[in-house]
Scaffold this motif. Structure first.
Motif: not given
Ligand code: ANZ
Ligand code: ZN
Length: 816
Positions: A473-477, A481-488
């Motif tokens: 889930y730790e991904v870049d937007c 480009g900033q740190a974002a969170r993938r839908e789990t």
């Protein structure tokens, strides 16, 4: 040809023949009429049960029949492979869901192959395959771009045990449909697809589905629940007006209070300064009542202390919180008319609220408001200037007045809610969204699809492992480009089953979701499945098809032209199920009797839409018939080639047998095609084979007539018992395979009767039967009827008033 029927050996040989010839692989061929036959794909739970066998045999029989009609027939098979049982198995047995699912698929695939179903295995698909679900993810991002997929905080049904949100449909009597534990309410971020945008179309197009069972159409109509009414406002001192939705504006003058749902803002506002009310609201929001139980449950409520202003009279009416008002329907508030709505009546009686009659019965219907509300439509009374109007006139007069004063407007409401597709489970299609602190929900760009579900996972407890995997889930937007969170969360598995039928057209295509072949094959001409899918799966698939159409991927409006819902398989009157421990394992029957016997039994025991009662003797009976057929054929073929049939020089008995052959062809064709009653088709063929016993010899025209009958019987049985038919067809020296042979046709001249039986009635009672020549005229038939000795007896002492002759059938003599 072997002397003895040996199903194991001949079925294996036949299946090898099909495999070697790739017999059921099909291609698009615009020069031929296509027929797409589909049975609902199975969830790979482990082994086939009798319900599967019945379902898939019905579809296979239809597919093979259509092929013999000369059509280009597609019949595919695949796996509805995502879902909770795989996760539960993973937790219990420590096998990863992917492994468990793959093992089950290979077990069930070989069982289906052993049953000889005519599937194009080249098109097999499994919904847990990234090459399948990537297109679902892609399509979802398209819906997102079009505003048809959206996220909202919603009160959802939450199952503590399974740690997941449940769709309304997955709540049965307030409990989870899987684990049967009570469901609680929770506020949570959810993805929804706007099925409500399509409510009108989904309803209107039901009229086109005239080859669907009426009962299924009715269930869908009710589920969509369209109603015409008026949205109108009650005034709130110092606040926005309170909107209510009513289908009975004709009763407006009888509204004596307003009731709001416990979650309604007005309720919350009043609760802020009223702890007792706050406690009541809190308690109510923990109980979940199925909509179906709303009418019968106990009505509970509490006054808010606030009043609303009646839009026409200006009178002040109290606002109550009521447990029977749904927040998710209309505006979450109702104008209560206790005189004419039973729920409002019960509530008013309980809490001492005034009950006023404003509708009088049209005729002498009973109306006593001391006993119950009068809920029928009638004529307005006690309604001032609106008095004396019938429903239509009152509806319009009051709606017009509200509209002209800006206090309301006519509106259409649907019971249907948007489709919540988020599930907090692991074994499903990952929702292709990245949540960014700045950009919000951002769809995963096409080049990054599929979002692959990790399959090497460890289960610790019930929750989804995805939620504990930063590497997932730790991904870049993708936008900033900033740190974002993938839908789990993953999708509801109804997403996968809503479009699989179309994907069979091009299951391997890794460039597009659907290509031109989908337009050739879709819609499915015949769909076969359980009645339990009457609403959900079939409604979602119809919706999805329209979404695909609007994306330019298919060019039809509806996915399934004709629908057959097969009945249940029962044992001793109860549904066969693992939990009841009354199952019969189809595999043991196949091992003992062969696939043809199992197929024949499941087709012969009941018409497809009715429930089938399991019976050992029925299975044995089916097996005995196949042995008899085999013996009959063996004796016949041992007699050598018959001479050419000379239909003009047959004796009476030969002519009768030949007529029977062609009558049977006519009946059986109708049974297969129009009526879809395969049990009566089998019975008719059995009768035909019995009739062959009357032929005296196995030589000359007897043998020729027998050949014709036997050949027709083999063709007519081929869809149901394809293995034995295949071998007997070859034994008859016919070229090619029976599955490609043309369906037998009726020789009309063989149907002509030289004579037939005429029933003679006196005053409606049968008194005689007589055999008369086919060309007998009416007058002669009448004379002959009157001469019958038993008729004479009943005519003694009375006189004949009238004689009615129905040619070919009966003569009725009216006498007194
Ligand atoms: C006043 C009235 C008088 C009503 C009467 C009925 C009979 P259908 O036909 O199913 O659409 N209603 C509206 N919103 C509601 C909600 N959120 N929760 C519970 N009930 C609600 O139902 C429409 C009727 O259901 C509406 O018409 C309203 O009650 C109620 F003699 O308004 B009626
Ligand atoms: Zn961002």
């Amino acid at each position: 040809m072997e002397e003895l029927y040996n199903p194991q050996q001949l079925e294996q040989a036949t299946q090898e023949f099909w495999q070697a010839h790739n017999s059921f692989a099909v291609q698009q061929d615009d020069s031929r009429e296509k027929f797409y036959c589909l049975a609902m794909f199975p969830y790979p739970s482990g082994k086939l049960h009798m319900g599967h066998v019945r379902n898939y045999t019905i579809a296979d029989v239809i597919a093979r029949y259509q092929r013999m009609q000369g059509r280009n027939v597609l019949q595919p098979m695949g796996w509805d492979a995502f879902g909770m049982p795989a996760e539960n198995a993973a937790i219990q047995n420590n096998v990863p869901p992917a492994q468990w699912t793959a093992d089950n698929i290979s077990e069930m695939r070989s069982q289906l192959q052993r049953l000889g179903f005519a599937y194009d295995w080249d098109r097999e698909l499994a919904t847990c395959d990234p090459n399948y679900y990537r297109w679902e993810q892609w399509f979802f991002t398209r819906l997102f771009d079009k505003g048809l997929a959206y996220k909202k905080q919603a009160v959802v049904n939450w199952c503590e045990t399974d740690q997941t949100v449940l769709a309304n449909e997955q709540v049965e009597d307030g409990c989870c449909w899987r684990c049967h534990n009570p469901v609680v309410q929770r506020d949570i971020d959810q993805w929804f697809i706007k099925i409500t945008d399509y409510a009108e179309q989904l309803l209107a197009d039901l009229d086109k589905l005239d080859a669907w069972p009426e009962r299924v159409r009715t269930m869908q109509r009710n589920w969509i629940g369209r109603s015409e009414g008026v949205s109108l406002s009650f005034g709130l001192p110092g606040g926005d007006p309170l909107e209510v939705y009513t289908t009975r504006p004709d009763t407006l003058m009888g509204a004596t209070y307003v009731a709001v749902a416990p979650q309604h803002p007005v309720a919350k506002q009043a609760a802020a300064s009223n702890p007792e009310l706050a406690a009541f609201i809190e308690a109510q929001s923990q109980v979940k009542v199925a909509e179906a139980d709303m009418a019968t449950m106990e009505k509970l409520g509490m006054a808010t202390g606030i009043s609303a202003v009646h839009p026409l009279t200006g009178a002040e009416v109290p606002i109550w919180v009521g447990n029977f008002v749904l927040m998710s329907y209309g505006s979450g508030a109702v104008m209560s008319v206790p005189g004419h709505d039973q729920r409002d009546w019960e509530f008013a009686r309980k809490y001492g609220l005034p009950i006023v009659q404003v509708i009088a019965p049209l005729d002498d219907e009973r109306c006593d408001l001391e006993v119950a509300a009068f809920v029928e439509k009638g004529r307005t009374v006690n309604s001032g200037e609106f008095d004396g109007l019938d429903f239509e006139a009152a509806f319009n007069a009051i709606a017009d007045r509200l509209e002209s004063e800006g206090k309301g407007e006519r509106s259409v409401n649907f019971r249907l809610r948007d489709w919540g597709v988020s599930r907090q489970r692991y074994w499903g299609t990952p929702i292709p969204i990245i949540n960014c602190g700045d950009c919000g929900a951002v769809p995963v760009p096409e080049k990054d699809l599929p979002v692959v579900l990790p399959t090497d996972v460890k289960f610790e407890g019930v929750g989804s492992p995805l939620k504990k995997m930063p590497e997932f889930y730790e991904v870049d937007c993708p936008k900033c480009g900033q740190a974002a969170r993938r839908e789990t969360d993953t999708f509801d598995t109804f997403m996968e089953s809503s479009w699989y039928y179309a994907r069979y057209a091009c299951p391997q295509n890794d460039q597009v979701m659907l290509d031109g072949e989908a337009d050739y094959w879709a819609p499915v001409d015949q769909y076969v499945g359980g009645i339990e899918h009457a609403i959900l799966h079939l409604l979602y698939a119809r919706f999805y098809h329209k979404l695909l159409r609007d994306e330019g991927l298919v060019n039809s409006d509806e996915p399934f032209t004709r629908l057959l819902t097969q009945g249940m398989v029962l044992k001793d009157g109860a549904k066969m199920s693992k939990s009841k421990g009354n199952t019969v394992d189809p595999q043991s029957l196949i091992d003992r009797y062969g696939a043809d016997t199992v197929r024949l039994f499941s087709m012969f025991a009941a018409p497809p839409e009715q429930s089938l009662e399991w019976s050992n003797s029925g299975v044995e009976g089916a097996h005995r018939f196949l042995k008899r057929l085999w013996k009959l054929a063996a004796n016949h073929f041992a007699a050598g080639e018959p001479p050419p049939l000379e239909s003009d020089s047959l004796d009476d008995n030969q002519r009768n047998v030949r007529r029977k052959t062609h009558e049977t062809i006519a009946k059986v064709s109708d049974d297969y095609g129009r009526r879809q009653t395969f049990n009566t088709a089998v019975a008719a063929v059995m009768e035909l084979t019995n009739a062959l016993g009357s032929l005296q010899s196995r030589a000359g025209q007897d043998l020729a007539v027998e050949r014709e009958a036997l050949q027709a019987a083999i063709l007519m049985l081929a869809p149901i018992v394809p293995h034995i038919s295949h071998v007997l067809w070859q034994a008859a020296g016919r070229e090619g395979s029976v599955m490609d042979a043309a369906w037998p046709t009726v020789d009309e001249s063989a149907l002509v009767k030289d004579s037939f039986e005429l029933v003679v009635q006196v005053n409606g009672k049968v008194r005689a039967k007589m055999e008369i020549a086919a060309n007998t005229d009416k007058a002669t038939a009448e004379a002959l009827a009157l001469e019958q000795p038993n008729v004479q007896k009943f005519l003694q002492g009375v006189s004949v008033r009238k004689v009615i002759v129905v040619p070919g059938k009966l003569v009725n003599i009216v006498a007194n």
